[in-house]
Design a protein around this motif. Structure first.
Motif, PDB file in Angstrom:
ATOM      1  N   VAL A 131      -4.914  19.596   6.279  1.00 20.42           N
ATOM      2  CA  VAL A 131      -3.725  19.179   7.046  1.00 20.42           C
ATOM      3  C   VAL A 131      -3.524  20.113   8.242  1.00 20.42           C
TER       4      VAL A 131
ATOM      5  N   TYR B 289     -11.987   3.109   0.700  1.00 21.38           N
ATOM      6  CA  TYR B 289     -11.649   3.823   1.930  1.00 21.38           C
ATOM      7  C   TYR B 289     -11.168   5.230   1.618  1.00 21.38           C
TER       8      TYR B 289
ATOM      9  N   CYS C 218     -10.192   5.336  -2.178  1.00 21.56           N
ATOM     10  CA  CYS C 218     -10.698   6.478  -2.953  1.00 21.56           C
ATOM     11  C   CYS C 218      -9.663   6.933  -3.972  1.00 21.56           C
ATOM     12  N   THR C 219      -8.478   6.343  -3.928  1.00 18.74           N
ATOM     13  CA  THR C 219      -7.465   6.660  -4.937  1.00 18.74           C
ATOM     14  C   THR C 219      -7.975   6.317  -6.350  1.00 18.74           C
TER      15      THR C 219
ATOM     16  N   TYR D   1       0.185   1.891  -7.457  1.00 15.51           N
ATOM     17  CA  TYR D   1      -0.672   1.393  -6.377  1.00 15.51           C
ATOM     18  C   TYR D   1      -2.152   1.642  -6.732  1.00 15.51           C
TER      19      TYR D   1
ATOM     20  N   LEU E 189       7.260  18.002  11.517  1.00 17.90           N
ATOM     21  CA  LEU E 189       6.326  17.534  10.485  1.00 17.90           C
ATOM     22  C   LEU E 189       6.363  18.546   9.350  1.00 17.90           C
ATOM     23  N   ILE E 190       6.512  18.051   8.142  1.00 16.22           N
ATOM     24  CA  ILE E 190       6.472  18.959   6.989  1.00 16.22           C
ATOM     25  C   ILE E 190       5.059  18.941   6.419  1.00 16.22           C
ATOM     26  N   VAL E 191       4.454  20.097   6.366  1.00 19.27           N
ATOM     27  CA  VAL E 191       3.150  20.220   5.691  1.00 19.27           C
ATOM     28  C   VAL E 191       3.453  20.384   4.209  1.00 19.27           C
TER      29      VAL E 191
ATOM     30  N   PHE F 243       3.146  10.176  11.012  1.00 16.93           N
ATOM     31  CA  PHE F 243       4.297  11.091  10.995  1.00 16.93           C
ATOM     32  C   PHE F 243       4.134  12.138  12.092  1.00 16.93           C
TER      33      PHE F 243
ATOM     34  N   CYS G 214      -3.920  20.692   1.798  1.00 21.42           N
ATOM     35  CA  CYS G 214      -4.807  19.722   1.137  1.00 21.42           C
ATOM     36  C   CYS G 214      -5.905  19.227   2.081  1.00 21.42           C
TER      37      CYS G 214
ATOM     38  N   TYR H 184     -10.951  12.148   6.869  1.00 18.72           N
ATOM     39  CA  TYR H 184     -10.303  11.261   7.845  1.00 18.72           C
ATOM     40  C   TYR H 184     -11.365  10.564   8.684  1.00 18.72           C
TER      41      TYR H 184
ATOM     42  N   ASN I 199       4.643   7.394   5.678  1.00 18.90           N
ATOM     43  CA  ASN I 199       4.273   8.274   4.568  1.00 18.90           C
ATOM     44  C   ASN I 199       3.037   9.071   4.920  1.00 18.90           C
TER      45      ASN I 199
ATOM     46  N   LYS J 147       0.782  -1.246   0.000  1.00 22.55           N
ATOM     47  CA  LYS J 147       0.000   0.000   0.000  1.00 22.55           C
ATOM     48  C   LYS J 147       0.810   1.291   0.000  1.00 22.55           C
TER      49      LYS J 147
ATOM     50  N   VAL K  47       2.336   4.245  -1.761  1.00 23.93           N
ATOM     51  CA  VAL K  47       2.249   4.899  -3.065  1.00 23.93           C
ATOM     52  C   VAL K  47       3.660   5.106  -3.643  1.00 23.93           C
TER      53      VAL K  47
END
Ligand code: UFG
Length: 338
Positions: A271, A181, A126-127, A150, A219-221, A207, A233, A237, A202, A85, A87
């Motif tokens: 986010v 999902y 939902c991808t 993926y 944490l990088i947004v 994270f 984005c 959730y 990921n 799973k 990506v």
């Protein structure tokens, strides 16, 4: 009669196994631990107070998988989670994803047909929608060209299941709920099972919890210049235990034929909102910084989950605050264990 849960030691699989056992189902787990650990099965037993029948199997191995059906003797339905799973990894190793995810589903369908098992709940994403034109997205939205290998494997598996259905003439016919999902987060409230941090996470919430616990600096947004209200984005959730409950609902209300269902809350959250909600729910500071956009990220998506509510009698009930508190408890337990 039993439910075979492939990938039952994984993140969604383990929570679903708990929900199934608590709903009175007999569960048989198969897993090859490629992205999970054996001790998760002990934890499932600890939470439920029931023993779990288990086989260490790669679902791509037709003979061995077939032996599981023969040996268990009472498998009546299957929930198929076992798949890769990541990506990013799928972009690097597309063949591996095709072999495992598509190959595994093909083998499973063949073995199910051989043993006369006709009910399948399939783990999709939902991808498959890419960035849909209309939001909230419902199940009639078309598949857009996959964003990653993926995503392609999820689209291909859905198509294979649909084709399989039209070729199968079992006594009561092949039936499959395809569950798409949105973004599952959180952990079981016991703190005994959750998403295992194998490698660098990921996904946003693992994270985030690792950063708050000091395992990562910041944490990088990934981008704050998107055309959304706060520039970050937006995703839908949902609590992992709500998602697990949806699988029980899908088995109880399995459609005739093949039918997809969106599983989300119906609400979009950014986010930056997740970061603020985490701080509010746990009173913990989140060290974060704004970074560049992540390649291939969808700007915004959330579900229209009304079909699942109407037909599966399922709805996400838990709040995102609850999910974030449960994610944090799980992270703290992991820290204590290392
Ligand atoms: N994000 C960050 N920083 C991070 C991690 C994520 O800002 O360190 C952001 C992403 O840019 C995105 C949001 O948080 O905006 C959610 O990202 P995730 O990686 O947690 O989730 P995605 O929606 O991108 O991906 C998830 C699953 C995929 C699946 C996809 C669509 O991880 O497997 O949903 O179904 F393909």
């Amino acid at each position: 009669m039993a439910v075979l849960v492939t990938g039952g030691a994984g993140y969604i699989g383990s929570h679903t196994s708990v929900a199934l056992i608590e709903a009175g189902f007999e569960v048989v787990v198969v897993d090859n631990f490629c992205n999970s650990k054996r001790y998760i099965l002990d934890r499932i037993e600890q939470i439920t107070g029931k023993s779990v029948r288990f086989y260490k199997v790669n679902v791509c191995d037709e003979n061995v998988l077939s032996k599981v059906f023969s040996d268990a003797g009472d498998i009546e339905s299957v929930i198929h989670f076992a798949a890769l799973k990541s990506v990013g990894e799928s972009v690097e190793f597309p063949e591996k994803y095709i072999k495992n995810n598509i190959g595994g589903t093909e083998v499973l369908l063949k073995v199910m047909a051989h043993h006369g098992v006709s009910k399948l709940v399939f783990s999709s994403s939902c991808t498959v929608y890419g960035q849909p034109e209309t939001i909230p997205v419902d199940e009639s939205a078309p598949f857009l060209p996959a964003e990653s290998p993926y995503g392609f494997t999820k689209q291909a598996c859905e198509e294979i299941i649909t084709k399989h259905s039209s070729h199968t003439n079992g006594s009561e016919g092949f039936r499959s709920a395809i569950l798409r999902y949105f973004n599952p987060i959180g952990a079981h409230p016991s703190g005994l099972i959750g998403e295992l941090p194998l490698g660098i996470p990921n996904n946003l919430v693992p994270f985030l919890t690792q950063t708050v616990s000091g395992l990562r600096d910041s944490l990088i947004v990934f981008g704050d210049d998107y055309p959304t209200p706060d520039g970050s984005c937006i995703r839908d959730y949902l609590h992992i235990c709500d998602l697990a409950d949806a699988h029980v609902a899908a088995l109880k209300n399995i459609p005739s034929g093949v039918r997809p269902y969106n599983l989300g809350t119906g609400k979009g959250v950014s986010v930056l909102e997740i970061i603020a909600d985490f701080k509010k729910a746990t009173l913990m500071e989140v060290p974060y910084e704004i970074g560049p956009r992540r390649k291939g990220d969808i700007v915004q998506i959330w579900a229209d989950p009304s079909r699942a509510e109407k037909e599966l009698k399922w709805k996400a009930l838990r709040s995102k605050e609850e999910a974030l508190i449960d994610a944090w408890r799980w992270q703290q337990n992991l820290n204590g264990a290392t």
